[in-house]
Design a protein around this motif. Structure first.
Motif, PDB file in Angstrom:
ATOM      1  N   GLN A  26       0.823  -1.209   0.000  1.00 20.10           N
ATOM      2  CA  GLN A  26       0.000   0.000   0.000  1.00 20.10           C
ATOM      3  C   GLN A  26       0.855   1.256   0.000  1.00 20.10           C
ATOM      4  O   GLN A  26       0.515   2.256  -0.639  1.00 20.10           O
ATOM      5  CB  GLN A  26      -0.912  -0.011   1.219  1.00 20.10           C
ATOM      6  N   GLY A  99     -11.964   6.278  -7.793  1.00 18.30           N
ATOM      7  CA  GLY A  99     -11.122   5.114  -7.515  1.00 18.30           C
ATOM      8  C   GLY A  99     -11.872   3.859  -7.891  1.00 18.30           C
ATOM      9  O   GLY A  99     -13.108   3.825  -7.863  1.00 18.30           O
ATOM     10  N   HIS A 125      -8.196   6.247 -10.427  1.00 17.72           N
ATOM     11  CA  HIS A 125      -7.119   5.603  -9.671  1.00 17.72           C
ATOM     12  C   HIS A 125      -7.500   4.136  -9.495  1.00 17.72           C
ATOM     13  O   HIS A 125      -8.486   3.824  -8.819  1.00 17.72           O
ATOM     14  CB  HIS A 125      -6.950   6.286  -8.310  1.00 17.72           C
ATOM     15  N   GLU A 127      -6.824   0.324  -8.154  1.00 19.63           N
ATOM     16  CA  GLU A 127      -6.116  -0.402  -7.099  1.00 19.63           C
ATOM     17  C   GLU A 127      -6.610  -1.849  -7.066  1.00 19.63           C
ATOM     18  O   GLU A 127      -7.773  -2.129  -7.360  1.00 19.63           O
ATOM     19  CB  GLU A 127      -6.392   0.229  -5.728  1.00 19.63           C
ATOM     20  N   SER A 129      -6.445  -3.451  -4.146  1.00 24.95           N
ATOM     21  CA  SER A 129      -6.986  -3.523  -2.795  1.00 24.95           C
ATOM     22  C   SER A 129      -8.139  -2.547  -2.584  1.00 24.95           C
ATOM     23  O   SER A 129      -7.980  -1.327  -2.705  1.00 24.95           O
ATOM     24  CB  SER A 129      -5.880  -3.225  -1.772  1.00 24.95           C
ATOM     25  N   SER A 130      -9.311  -3.083  -2.239  1.00 27.67           N
ATOM     26  CA  SER A 130     -10.447  -2.220  -1.912  1.00 27.67           C
ATOM     27  C   SER A 130     -10.214  -1.473  -0.607  1.00 27.67           C
ATOM     28  O   SER A 130     -10.675  -0.337  -0.430  1.00 27.67           O
ATOM     29  CB  SER A 130     -11.737  -3.049  -1.813  1.00 27.67           C
ATOM     30  N   THR A 132      -7.444  -0.248   0.405  1.00 27.31           N
ATOM     31  CA  THR A 132      -6.642   0.927   0.064  1.00 27.31           C
ATOM     32  C   THR A 132      -7.516   2.029  -0.518  1.00 27.31           C
ATOM     33  O   THR A 132      -7.380   3.207  -0.177  1.00 27.31           O
ATOM     34  CB  THR A 132      -5.543   0.549  -0.935  1.00 27.31           C
ATOM     35  N   LEU A 133      -8.442   1.656  -1.390  1.00 31.12           N
ATOM     36  CA  LEU A 133      -9.350   2.646  -1.978  1.00 31.12           C
ATOM     37  C   LEU A 133     -10.188   3.333  -0.905  1.00 31.12           C
ATOM     38  O   LEU A 133     -10.409   4.546  -0.952  1.00 31.12           O
ATOM     39  CB  LEU A 133     -10.259   1.970  -3.001  1.00 31.12           C
ATOM     40  N   THR A 203      -1.376  -8.978  -3.383  1.00 26.10           N
ATOM     41  CA  THR A 203      -1.792  -7.636  -2.956  1.00 26.10           C
ATOM     42  C   THR A 203      -3.308  -7.489  -2.918  1.00 26.10           C
ATOM     43  O   THR A 203      -3.814  -6.465  -2.466  1.00 26.10           O
ATOM     44  CB  THR A 203      -1.213  -6.566  -3.898  1.00 26.10           C
TER      45      THR A 203
END
Length: 322
Positions: A26, A99, A125, A127, A129-130, A132-133, A203
Motif C-alpha cells: 500500500q 477510484g 485511480h 487499485e 486492494s479495496s 486501500t481505496l 496484494t
C-alpha cells in the motif's frame, strides 16, 4: 530518530491492513524496508507496537495509544495536501476523483461520466486492494470508489464512508486453458481443479485466504502461486501451467487460449458497491455516478455469455441490455 508523518502513516497502514506485507504494498515499499522502519519506530517510542502471529499484525496496548494520536495527524496532513491540490486547480475548477478495482466495467463507466460531465476534470485511480481505496476515500484523496468485499472477509470501512450496493453477490469464476479437461464442461468443479496450481495476487484483499477456505470446506488443499503481474498470470493460465479465479465479466484471451467457467456451488463470491464519504458530494451526483456504474456493469455482464447464463439462472435483478 524523530517520528515524522511518514512514520505515522506506516503505523496506520499496518494497523488497517493487519499485515506488514500488505502495508508495504500500500505504501509502495518493500516488506524488509517497512519492517526495518517499524523496528526503528518501536525503538524510538520505547516499546512494541504490534504483535506478529499467524493471523497477522495486531496493535499492542501501546500501539493502540500511539495510533489514537497518529490517525488525526495523518488525516489532517492528507486533508492539507488535498486542499492544496484543489487550490492549485484554480477557482471554479470542476474535478471528480474516481477510484476503482480493476474491472471490465471501468471503461464504460468513465465513458458515461465523460459524456455526462464533459467540463469536469475526471481522474481514475485503479487499485487491487479495496481497503486501500477506502482509505484514500476517507482521507479526501478520492470522491467515490468502486470496491468489492469478499464474502466472509469484511472490509475495513473508515468512519464517515458509506457504501451503496451494486451487486450483493457476484460469483468468482475460473479461467483455465482451453485444452484443460475441465474446459469441456460448462461448469467447473473445485475437485477437478484441486491438483492445479492456483494463481493469486498477494496484494488483493483476502483473495488467497478466500480460495484456501473454499478448498478447505471440501476437504482439499490448494496449491497457491503468488503472481502480481497480470500479463504473466494470463500467459501461465493459457499455457496450462496454472488456473486462476477471475471476475465473471472477464473475457477469455483473444487468441482463444483460455476459457472462463463458473464454479459449481459458487464457493467464491464478492459484494460490489460504490463507496463515498458522507456529504462529500450532493446526493444527486452520487445517484448519477451509481447509475452510470450500473449501466456499465450491465454492459460488461451481458458481454460475457457464461455470466449472462449464470445471471439468468439466478433470477438476477440487473437490467441487462437486450
Amino acid at each position: 530518530m524523530e517520528l515524522e508523518v511518514r512514520h505515522l502513516r506506516a503505523l496506520c497502514a499496518i494497523a488497517d491492513t493487519g499485515s506488514v506485507r500488505k502495508a508495504a504494498v500500500q505504501l509502495g515499499m518493500t516488506q524488509p524496508s517497512l519492517t526495518t522502519q517499524l523496528r526503528r519506530i518501536e525503538s524510538t517510542v520505547g516499546g512494541t507496537l504490534f504483535t506478529r502471529g499467524q493471523h497477522g499484525s495486531r496493535p499492542t496496548p501501546l500501539g493502540h495509544s500511539v495510533l489514537t494520536r497518529a490517525r488525526p495527524i495523518v488525516a489532517e496532513m492528507a486533508a492539507l495536501v488535498a486542499a492544496a491540490r484543489e487550490a492549485a486547480l484554480g477557482a471554479g475548477g470542476l474535478r471528480l476523483r474516481i477510484g476503482s478495482i480493476g474491472s471490465p466495467a471501468v471503461a464504460g463507466w468513465l465513458r458515461r461520466i465523460h459524456r455526462r460531465l464533459p467540463e469536469t476534470d475526471t481522474t481514475i485511480h485503479i487499485e487491487v486492494s479495496s481497503n486501500t481505496l477506502l482509505q484514500l476515500l476517507a482521507t479526501n484523496q478520492l470522491d467515490v470508489a468502486f470496491v468489492h468485499e469478499t464474502a466472509g472477509f469484511p472490509l475495513h470501512v473508515p468512519p464517515g464512508v458509506e457504501r451503496r450496493v451494486l451487486v450483493a453477490r457476484e460469483p468468482r469464476f475460473a479461467e483455465l486453458a482451453t485444452g484443460h479437461p475441465a474446459a469441456r464442461r460448462p461448469v467447473a468443479h473445485l475437485a477437478d481443479l484441486a491438483r492445479e496450481p492456483w494463481i493469486v495476487d498477494p496484494t488483493a484483499d483476502d483473495e488467497a485466504a478466500a480460495l484456501r477456505r473454499a478448498f478447505t470446506a471440501t476437504g482439499l488443499d490448494p496449491r497457491l502461486v503468488h503472481v502480481r503481474d497480470t500479463a504473466t498470470a494470463a500467459d501461465l493460465v493459457a499455457s496450462g501451467e496454472a488456473v486462476r479465479p477471475c471476475q465473471p465479466t472477464a473475457a477469455p484471451r483473444p487468441d482463444g487460449g483460455t476459457v472462463v467457467r463458473p464454479l459449481a456451488g459458487d464457493p467464491l463470491t464478492v459484494q460490489l458497491s460504490l463507496a463515498s464519504r458522507s456529504g462529500s458530494l450532493p446526493l444527486h451526483d452520487v445517484d448519477a455516478l451509481f447509475a452510470d456504474l450500473t449501466a456499465a456493469y450491465c454492459d460488461a455482464a451481458a458481454a460475457s455469455p457464461p455470466y449472462r447464463a449464470w445471471l439468468t439462472a439466478h433470477d438476477s435483478p440487473l437490467p441487462l441490455p437486450g
